[in-house]
Motif scaffolding. Structure first.
Motif, PDB file in Angstrom:
ATOM      1  N   LEU A  53      32.718  45.511 111.153  1.00  0.00           N
ATOM      2  CA  LEU A  53      32.421  46.587 110.207  1.00  0.00           C
ATOM      3  C   LEU A  53      33.706  47.259 109.747  1.00  0.00           C
ATOM      4  CD1 LEU A  53      29.416  48.266 112.041  1.00  0.00           C
ATOM      5  CD2 LEU A  53      29.312  46.719 110.081  1.00  0.00           C
ATOM      6  N   LEU A  54      33.698  47.717 108.501  1.00  0.00           N
ATOM      7  CA  LEU A  54      34.836  48.418 107.924  1.00  0.00           C
ATOM      8  C   LEU A  54      34.444  49.832 107.539  1.00  0.00           C
ATOM      9  CD1 LEU A  54      36.071  45.636 105.472  1.00  0.00           C
ATOM     10  CD2 LEU A  54      36.969  46.118 107.762  1.00  0.00           C
ATOM     11  N   ARG A  55      35.408  50.721 107.600  1.00  0.00           N
ATOM     12  CA  ARG A  55      35.210  52.100 107.165  1.00  0.00           C
ATOM     13  C   ARG A  55      35.163  52.169 105.635  1.00  0.00           C
ATOM     14  NH1 ARG A  55      38.910  56.086 105.677  1.00  0.00           N
ATOM     15  NH2 ARG A  55      40.639  54.657 106.062  1.00  0.00           N
ATOM     16  N   VAL A  56      34.322  53.039 105.118  1.00  0.00           N
ATOM     17  CA  VAL A  56      34.346  53.341 103.686  1.00  0.00           C
ATOM     18  C   VAL A  56      35.590  54.184 103.425  1.00  0.00           C
ATOM     19  CG1 VAL A  56      33.170  54.482 101.780  1.00  0.00           C
ATOM     20  CG2 VAL A  56      31.836  53.257 103.519  1.00  0.00           C
ATOM     21  N   GLN A  57      36.528  53.665 102.640  1.00  0.00           N
ATOM     22  CA  GLN A  57      37.834  54.310 102.470  1.00  0.00           C
ATOM     23  C   GLN A  57      37.824  55.242 101.258  1.00  0.00           C
ATOM     24  OE1 GLN A  57      41.355  52.001 103.286  1.00  0.00           O
ATOM     25  NE2 GLN A  57      40.137  50.363 104.183  1.00  0.00           N
ATOM     26  N   ASN A  58      37.196  56.380 101.446  1.00  0.00           N
ATOM     27  CA  ASN A  58      37.039  57.330 100.344  1.00  0.00           C
ATOM     28  C   ASN A  58      38.371  57.764  99.748  1.00  0.00           C
ATOM     29  OD1 ASN A  58      34.109  57.660 100.376  1.00  0.00           O
ATOM     30  ND2 ASN A  58      34.410  58.562 102.393  1.00  0.00           N
ATOM     31  N   GLU A  59      39.426  57.793 100.581  1.00  0.00           N
ATOM     32  CA  GLU A  59      40.719  58.258 100.083  1.00  0.00           C
ATOM     33  C   GLU A  59      41.350  57.299  99.080  1.00  0.00           C
ATOM     34  OE1 GLU A  59      41.821  55.791 103.743  1.00  0.00           O
ATOM     35  OE2 GLU A  59      40.139  57.027 103.057  1.00  0.00           O
ATOM     36  N   ARG A  60      40.847  56.055  99.016  1.00  0.00           N
ATOM     37  CA  ARG A  60      41.393  55.078  98.069  1.00  0.00           C
ATOM     38  C   ARG A  60      40.495  54.892  96.850  1.00  0.00           C
ATOM     39  NH1 ARG A  60      45.647  53.137 100.977  1.00  0.00           N
ATOM     40  NH2 ARG A  60      45.343  52.888 103.225  1.00  0.00           N
ATOM     41  N   HIS A  61      39.404  55.632  96.786  1.00  0.00           N
ATOM     42  CA  HIS A  61      38.486  55.499  95.666  1.00  0.00           C
ATOM     43  C   HIS A  61      38.869  56.433  94.534  1.00  0.00           C
ATOM     44  CE1 HIS A  61      35.212  54.156  98.754  1.00  0.00           C
ATOM     45  NE2 HIS A  61      36.188  53.279  98.632  1.00  0.00           N
ATOM     46  N   ALA A  62      38.700  55.947  93.313  1.00  0.00           N
ATOM     47  CA  ALA A  62      39.022  56.768  92.143  1.00  0.00           C
ATOM     48  C   ALA A  62      38.042  57.925  91.974  1.00  0.00           C
ATOM     49  CB  ALA A  62      39.029  55.902  90.887  1.00  0.00           C
ATOM     50  N   GLY A  63      36.793  57.706  92.365  1.00  0.00           N
ATOM     51  CA  GLY A  63      35.771  58.749  92.247  1.00  0.00           C
ATOM     52  C   GLY A  63      34.837  58.721  93.434  1.00  0.00           C
ATOM     53  N   ALA A  64      33.956  59.678  93.503  1.00  0.00           N
ATOM     54  CA  ALA A  64      33.005  59.753  94.617  1.00  0.00           C
ATOM     55  C   ALA A  64      31.958  58.653  94.502  1.00  0.00           C
ATOM     56  CB  ALA A  64      32.325  61.113  94.622  1.00  0.00           C
ATOM     57  N   SER A  65      31.496  58.169  95.637  1.00  0.00           N
ATOM     58  CA  SER A  65      30.447  57.162  95.647  1.00  0.00           C
ATOM     59  C   SER A  65      29.132  57.777  95.173  1.00  0.00           C
ATOM     60  CB  SER A  65      30.277  56.604  97.064  1.00  0.00           C
ATOM     61  OG  SER A  65      29.140  55.781  97.152  1.00  0.00           O
ATOM     62  N   SER A  66      28.351  56.948  94.509  1.00  0.00           N
ATOM     63  CA  SER A  66      27.041  57.425  94.044  1.00  0.00           C
ATOM     64  C   SER A  66      26.012  57.415  95.160  1.00  0.00           C
ATOM     65  CB  SER A  66      26.554  56.552  92.883  1.00  0.00           C
ATOM     66  OG  SER A  66      26.428  55.201  93.307  1.00  0.00           O
ATOM     67  N   MET A  67      26.357  56.788  96.315  1.00  0.00           N
ATOM     68  CA  MET A  67      25.435  56.709  97.438  1.00  0.00           C
ATOM     69  C   MET A  67      25.683  57.831  98.441  1.00  0.00           C
ATOM     70  SD  MET A  67      25.332  52.642  98.388  1.00  0.00           S
ATOM     71  CE  MET A  67      27.100  52.426  98.183  1.00  0.00           C
ATOM     72  N   THR A  68      24.629  58.344  99.008  1.00  0.00           N
ATOM     73  CA  THR A  68      24.769  59.259 100.135  1.00  0.00           C
ATOM     74  C   THR A  68      25.077  58.440 101.380  1.00  0.00           C
ATOM     75  OG1 THR A  68      22.442  59.144 100.778  1.00  0.00           O
ATOM     76  CG2 THR A  68      23.061  60.807  99.112  1.00  0.00           C
ATOM     77  N   ASN A  69      25.510  59.108 102.441  1.00  0.00           N
ATOM     78  CA  ASN A  69      25.765  58.413 103.698  1.00  0.00           C
ATOM     79  C   ASN A  69      24.516  57.703 104.198  1.00  0.00           C
ATOM     80  OD1 ASN A  69      28.355  59.391 103.612  1.00  0.00           O
ATOM     81  ND2 ASN A  69      28.023  60.993 105.156  1.00  0.00           N
ATOM     82  N   GLU A  70      23.384  58.358 104.073  1.00  0.00           N
ATOM     83  CA  GLU A  70      22.126  57.785 104.547  1.00  0.00           C
ATOM     84  C   GLU A  70      21.749  56.546 103.741  1.00  0.00           C
ATOM     85  OE1 GLU A  70      22.642  60.956 103.787  1.00  0.00           O
ATOM     86  OE2 GLU A  70      22.570  61.877 105.794  1.00  0.00           O
TER      87      GLU A  70
END
Length: 300
Positions: free
Chosen positions: A207-224
């Motif tokens: 498994l890999l971490r979701v790397q929010n710090e490398r994303h241009a914008g926020a994900s459209s998905m919630t954590n759940e």
């Protein structure tokens, strides 16, 4: 003097030698280098990799030069090259670097004479993490041939995925990816499967971490929503094969890529990876610093 910049630089023999040396260290072989100094230049946040190198150096008797970009001349505009030339000039025997720029080391290879160890370059590679992952897999199965490995998560932004996929295929494993469409890296030659397919068929789920710090914008998905569609839930863990194992390079986003209680479930090898990381990094430092030592690299 040799460096460790990319897992692609290592031959199969070179990978095997590092894993063998690391296992001997884990089995109790004592190593000490002494009278050597390592500089740790970490331009990105790190817990496991930085502390693992610190522990590896401590156990080998290597002195450490501390560095923080926030309190260094980086704040005055000093370049990476000039910082590395500085630690070389004041007597460091090896430099270990993590940097947000992909392939940062290309600017260093011409004129830096001490070994460079890549502790992570942007979205590029993470060779020492890859090697500790390989050791963990080999300890479990005694081979890489035909082992089915699924690397799942934020593939596009992951240096861990790139290093592991290349090395595992080179060693004979069957490698696949699983990811949301927006985080697929279609430049890499690996097939994608759903998480439900992954858990039913893999021997190793990485498994890999979701790397929010490398994303241009926020994900459209919630954590759940991410966990339900792409993460390791209790139901998916129960669908895994009896002897399959779970890996994660960490840090772990509990409740995002994995349900919290599964981090330390029976098939998890996450904290074993961390333990193996010290031995692997000891083996690497020993090979690069010992008199006459070298890494087995791919012939040009």
């Amino acid at each position: 003097m040799e460096n460790l910049l990319s897992i692609k630089d290592l031959s199969v023999k070179g990978i095997e030698q590092i894993l063998e040396d690391a296992q001997r260290i884990l089995d109790g072989e004592t190593k000490s280098i002494g009278q050597k100094t390592a500089a740790l230049l970490f331009y990105e946040a790190s817990t496991r990799t930085k502390m693992s190198f610190e522990m590896a150096a401590h156990r080998l008797g290597i002195s450490l030069l501390g560095f923080s970009p926030e309190t260094s001349s980086v704040q005055k505009g000093e370049s990476l090259y000039d910082t590395v030339k500085t630690v070389e000039a004041i007597g460091a025997d090896i430099v270990i670097i993590r940097h947000p720029e992909d392939a940062y080391y290309n600017q260093l290879q011409q004129n830096i004479t001490i070994p460079i160890v890549n502790a992570g370059d942007g979205k590029g590679e993470h060779p020492t993490q890859c090697l500790l992952d390989l050791l963990t897999i080999y300890q479990e199965f005694g081979t890489f041939q035909n082992i089915k490995v699924v690397i799942a998560g934020d593939i596009l932004h992951s240096r861990v995925a790139k290093s592991n996929a290349f090395a595992l295929r080179k060693l004979g494993a069957d490698v696949m990816f699983s990811a949301p469409s927006v985080w697929k890296d279609l430049s890499l030659p690996y097939d994608y499967v759903s998480m439900d397919e992954a858990v039913e068929n893999c021997d190793v789920l990485m498994l890999l971490r979701v790397q929010n710090e490398r994303h241009a914008g926020a994900s459209s998905m919630t954590n759940e929503e991410y966990l339900a569609a792409y993460g390791l839930t209790t139901a998916r863990e129960k669908a895994m094969k009896k002897n399959s194992i779970l890996l994660h390079p960490a840090p772990i986003n509990r409740g995002v890529e994995i349900e919290s209680h599964l981090v330390e479930c029976d098939r998890s090898r996450i904290f074993k990876q961390m333990n193996n990381g010290v031995a692997v990094r000891m083996a690497i430092l020993n090979q690069l610093l010992q008199k006459g030592g070298h890494l087995h690299v791919v012939a040009n």
